[in-house]
Structures are given as C-alpha cells and as structure tokens.
Design a protein around this motif. Structure first.
Motif, PDB file in Angstrom:
ATOM      1  N   ASN A  58      -2.208  -8.500 -14.648  1.00  0.00           N
ATOM      2  CA  ASN A  58      -3.117  -9.119 -15.615  1.00  0.00           C
ATOM      3  C   ASN A  58      -4.062 -10.097 -14.923  1.00  0.00           C
ATOM      4  N   ASN A  59      -3.564 -10.780 -13.888  1.00  0.00           N
ATOM      5  CA  ASN A  59      -4.427 -11.705 -13.144  1.00  0.00           C
ATOM      6  C   ASN A  59      -5.548 -10.966 -12.438  1.00  0.00           C
ATOM      7  N   ASP A  60      -5.229  -9.775 -11.924  1.00  0.00           N
ATOM      8  CA  ASP A  60      -6.269  -8.974 -11.271  1.00  0.00           C
ATOM      9  C   ASP A  60      -7.305  -8.497 -12.291  1.00  0.00           C
ATOM     10  N   LEU A  61      -6.836  -8.118 -13.471  1.00  0.00           N
ATOM     11  CA  LEU A  61      -7.761  -7.690 -14.526  1.00  0.00           C
ATOM     12  C   LEU A  61      -8.667  -8.844 -14.960  1.00  0.00           C
ATOM     13  N   LYS A  62      -8.102 -10.039 -15.031  1.00  0.00           N
ATOM     14  CA  LYS A  62      -8.903 -11.216 -15.380  1.00  0.00           C
ATOM     15  C   LYS A  62      -9.932 -11.517 -14.294  1.00  0.00           C
ATOM     16  N   LEU A  63      -9.539 -11.318 -13.045  1.00  0.00           N
ATOM     17  CA  LEU A  63     -10.481 -11.515 -11.938  1.00  0.00           C
ATOM     18  C   LEU A  63     -11.645 -10.533 -12.053  1.00  0.00           C
ATOM     19  N   ALA A  64     -11.329  -9.289 -12.372  1.00  0.00           N
ATOM     20  CA  ALA A  64     -12.383  -8.276 -12.529  1.00  0.00           C
ATOM     21  C   ALA A  64     -13.377  -8.703 -13.609  1.00  0.00           C
ATOM     22  N   LYS A  65     -12.854  -9.215 -14.713  1.00  0.00           N
ATOM     23  CA  LYS A  65     -13.716  -9.655 -15.818  1.00  0.00           C
ATOM     24  C   LYS A  65     -14.588 -10.833 -15.382  1.00  0.00           C
ATOM     25  N   ARG A  66     -14.001 -11.785 -14.629  1.00  0.00           N
ATOM     26  CA  ARG A  66     -14.780 -12.945 -14.163  1.00  0.00           C
ATOM     27  C   ARG A  66     -15.915 -12.515 -13.241  1.00  0.00           C
ATOM     28  N   LEU A  70     -15.482  -3.751  -3.287  1.00  0.00           N
ATOM     29  CA  LEU A  70     -14.738  -4.931  -2.849  1.00  0.00           C
ATOM     30  C   LEU A  70     -13.245  -4.788  -3.156  1.00  0.00           C
ATOM     31  N   PHE A  71     -12.916  -4.308  -4.353  1.00  0.00           N
ATOM     32  CA  PHE A  71     -11.511  -4.119  -4.723  1.00  0.00           C
ATOM     33  C   PHE A  71     -10.848  -3.078  -3.821  1.00  0.00           C
ATOM     34  N   ASP A  72     -11.539  -1.981  -3.575  1.00  0.00           N
ATOM     35  CA  ASP A  72     -10.983  -0.934  -2.711  1.00  0.00           C
ATOM     36  C   ASP A  72     -10.653  -1.494  -1.330  1.00  0.00           C
ATOM     37  N   PHE A  73     -11.551  -2.293  -0.799  1.00  0.00           N
ATOM     38  CA  PHE A  73     -11.344  -2.883   0.522  1.00  0.00           C
ATOM     39  C   PHE A  73     -10.159  -3.844   0.499  1.00  0.00           C
ATOM     40  N   ALA A  74     -10.118  -4.726  -0.488  1.00  0.00           N
ATOM     41  CA  ALA A  74      -9.052  -5.736  -0.561  1.00  0.00           C
ATOM     42  C   ALA A  74      -7.683  -5.107  -0.773  1.00  0.00           C
ATOM     43  N   LEU A  75      -7.635  -4.007  -1.531  1.00  0.00           N
ATOM     44  CA  LEU A  75      -6.347  -3.370  -1.822  1.00  0.00           C
ATOM     45  C   LEU A  75      -5.818  -2.541  -0.663  1.00  0.00           C
ATOM     46  N   ARG A  76      -6.599  -2.421   0.390  1.00  0.00           N
ATOM     47  CA  ARG A  76      -6.074  -1.774   1.597  1.00  0.00           C
ATOM     48  C   ARG A  76      -5.113  -2.701   2.325  1.00  0.00           C
ATOM     49  N   PHE A  77      -5.204  -3.986   2.040  1.00  0.00           N
ATOM     50  CA  PHE A  77      -4.411  -4.984   2.745  1.00  0.00           C
ATOM     51  C   PHE A  77      -3.186  -5.433   1.959  1.00  0.00           C
ATOM     52  N   SER A  78      -3.144  -5.152   0.670  1.00  0.00           N
ATOM     53  CA  SER A  78      -2.031  -5.631  -0.155  1.00  0.00           C
ATOM     54  C   SER A  78      -2.001  -4.851  -1.462  1.00  0.00           C
ATOM     55  N   ASP A  79      -0.820  -4.858  -2.122  1.00  0.00           N
ATOM     56  CA  ASP A  79      -0.720  -4.189  -3.417  1.00  0.00           C
ATOM     57  C   ASP A  79      -1.276  -5.058  -4.531  1.00  0.00           C
ATOM     58  N   ARG A  80      -1.601  -6.309  -4.219  1.00  0.00           N
ATOM     59  CA  ARG A  80      -2.244  -7.223  -5.163  1.00  0.00           C
ATOM     60  C   ARG A  80      -3.482  -7.819  -4.503  1.00  0.00           C
ATOM     61  N   ILE A  93      -3.329   3.705  12.641  1.00  0.00           N
ATOM     62  CA  ILE A  93      -4.773   3.628  12.873  1.00  0.00           C
ATOM     63  C   ILE A  93      -5.465   2.588  11.997  1.00  0.00           C
ATOM     64  N   ASN A  94      -4.714   1.981  11.079  1.00  0.00           N
ATOM     65  CA  ASN A  94      -5.298   0.966  10.183  1.00  0.00           C
ATOM     66  C   ASN A  94      -4.631  -0.396  10.349  1.00  0.00           C
ATOM     67  N   ASN A  95      -4.231  -0.677  11.592  1.00  0.00           N
ATOM     68  CA  ASN A  95      -3.689  -1.997  11.924  1.00  0.00           C
ATOM     69  C   ASN A  95      -2.476  -2.383  11.084  1.00  0.00           C
ATOM     70  N   GLY A  96      -1.586  -1.405  10.889  1.00  0.00           N
ATOM     71  CA  GLY A  96      -0.353  -1.671  10.160  1.00  0.00           C
ATOM     72  C   GLY A  96      -0.486  -1.631   8.652  1.00  0.00           C
ATOM     73  N   LEU A  97      -1.650  -1.210   8.153  1.00  0.00           N
ATOM     74  CA  LEU A  97      -1.904  -1.228   6.712  1.00  0.00           C
ATOM     75  C   LEU A  97      -1.856   0.175   6.116  1.00  0.00           C
ATOM     76  N   LEU A  98      -1.570   0.229   4.819  1.00  0.00           N
ATOM     77  CA  LEU A  98      -1.655   1.476   4.087  1.00  0.00           C
ATOM     78  C   LEU A  98      -3.003   1.561   3.388  1.00  0.00           C
ATOM     79  N   VAL A  99      -3.714   2.652   3.599  1.00  0.00           N
ATOM     80  CA  VAL A  99      -5.002   2.888   2.942  1.00  0.00           C
ATOM     81  C   VAL A  99      -4.803   4.114   2.058  1.00  0.00           C
ATOM     82  N   TYR A 100      -4.624   3.867   0.762  1.00  0.00           N
ATOM     83  CA  TYR A 100      -4.144   4.927  -0.121  1.00  0.00           C
ATOM     84  C   TYR A 100      -5.127   6.087  -0.269  1.00  0.00           C
ATOM     85  N   TRP A 101      -6.407   5.800  -0.440  1.00  0.00           N
ATOM     86  CA  TRP A 101      -7.347   6.916  -0.591  1.00  0.00           C
ATOM     87  C   TRP A 101      -7.360   7.767   0.675  1.00  0.00           C
TER      88      TRP A 101
END
Length: 207
Positions: free
Chosen positions: A36-44, A58-68, A161-169
């Motif tokens: 819900n906090n992420d949804l509120k951020l999107a609205k802001r 921006l969201f796609d990029f940020a979510l490559r580093f964390s699930d939140r 290849i992504n510095n220890g990160l998961l890139v879902y797409w």
C-alpha cells in the motif's frame, strides 16, 4: 526476440500501463501482496506532475534492486526528473543508464578502498537463495514445466551478470528462450544460457 524488439516491448509496456499496474505485476511475479505504501508513492508521483510512462521506467529500475521500492531513492530521482522536465520513456531510460553506471563506478571504488575482492564477494552472494528466489523458481517451473535445475540456473545467471540482483523481466525473457528448447540437465541449460548471453546480452556491454 532481439535487443531492439525487447526495447520496444518494454517501452510499449511503460507507455500503456499505469504505475499501479506495474507494481501489481511485480508483486504477482514474486508472489507477495502489493505494498500500500508503494501504491501511495505512485499516486504522489502522479500528483507531482511526473508522467505515468516515466514513473513506470523508474519503478522498473528500482524493483530490480529489491522486492519493495526504496522510496528515498525513487523520490530523489523523481525530483531530479521534474526539474529536468523528463517526459519521454527514452529520456528516463537514458538517465537511469547513467545512474546505474555511476552506481557501479562507486561500488568499484568502495571495494578497492575496503580491499574487498569483488569476484569472491560476488561468488558468495549469487549462490545464496532467499525466499523470493525460491518462489520465483517455483513460478518458473509451474509456468514453463521446466526442471528445477533449469530454474536454478536462470536465477544464478541473472545474479551473476546483474551484480547479485534479480531482474525479473530479464529472467522472464530467458525462461521463454529456454522453454523453447526444453533443456533437462545442467550442461544443456548452461550451453543454451551461453548462447542467449552472446546473442542478447553482450550487445549491452555485459560479459
């Protein structure tokens, strides 16, 4: 799908979906409730005047580093984009490429200062699986009816290849590619991943 087609698909997604839809898709991928906090951020961000397509990049990029979403990071970038009047998907992608480049340069300098051996540190990281890794591997097995070893190699390759990160797409694209050949063991999976890497990834400057 080649590099140009992949980019077109991503751009079309960013220009079609709403930010809330992007968040829900990512939440579904890792099988967790949308925040819900992420949804509120999107609205802001929408209310601040930032375009939906730019927020999506921006969201796609940020979510490559964390699930939140890291709200401070997202809001810092968003504020900068408002000042620079970033309105197109391509502009946003270019800005984030530079941001990622700076991040990697800073990381390298930090590793050198701390006298950390990057290769050893990365090897230790990428072979550790958390619950999100395991959930995504389960999703791949169910979606593509693939062997457990294949889903495991997809996770390890993405982290490598992504510095220890998961890139879902990115992993979804690789899973689709592998599913077309239906590998059943580690050797055939790695051979196909090597082919995928040379064909679709090396062009981005990654090795």
């Amino acid at each position: 799908m080649d590099k140009e087609d992949d980019s077109k698909v991503f751009i079309e997604m960013c220009e079609t979906l709403r930010p809330a839809d992007i968040l829900r898709e990512y939440a579904e991928i890792i099988n967790v409730p949308v925040s819900n906090n992420d949804l509120k951020l999107a609205k802001r961000l929408q209310e601040s005047g930032l375009k939906d397509n730019v927020i999506n990049v921006l969201f796609d990029f940020a979510l490559r580093f964390s699930d939140r979403l890291n709200h401070k990071f997202v809001e810092r970038i968003a504020s900068n984009w408002l000042k620079k009047e970033v309105i197109s998907t391509e502009q946003a992608m270019d800005f984030l490429r530079e941001e990622h480049k700076r991040y990697l340069e800073l990381k390298i300098r930090k590793d050198q200062i701390n006298k950390v051996k990057p290769a050893a540190a990365k090897k230790k990281h990428i072979n550790e699986f958390n619950m999100y890794d395991l959930r995504y591997m389960e999703k791949l097995r169910e979606t593509y009816d693939m062997e457990a070893i294949v889903s495991r190699e997809i996770i390890l390759y993405s982290k490598r290849i992504n510095n220890g990160l998961l890139v879902y797409w990115f992993m979804d694209r690789l899973a689709e590619y592998l599913a077309g050949y239906n590998p059943v063991n580690e050797e055939s999976t790695r051979t196909l991943i090597d082919t995928f890497h040379e064909k679709y990834v090396v062009g981005f400057g990654k090795r």
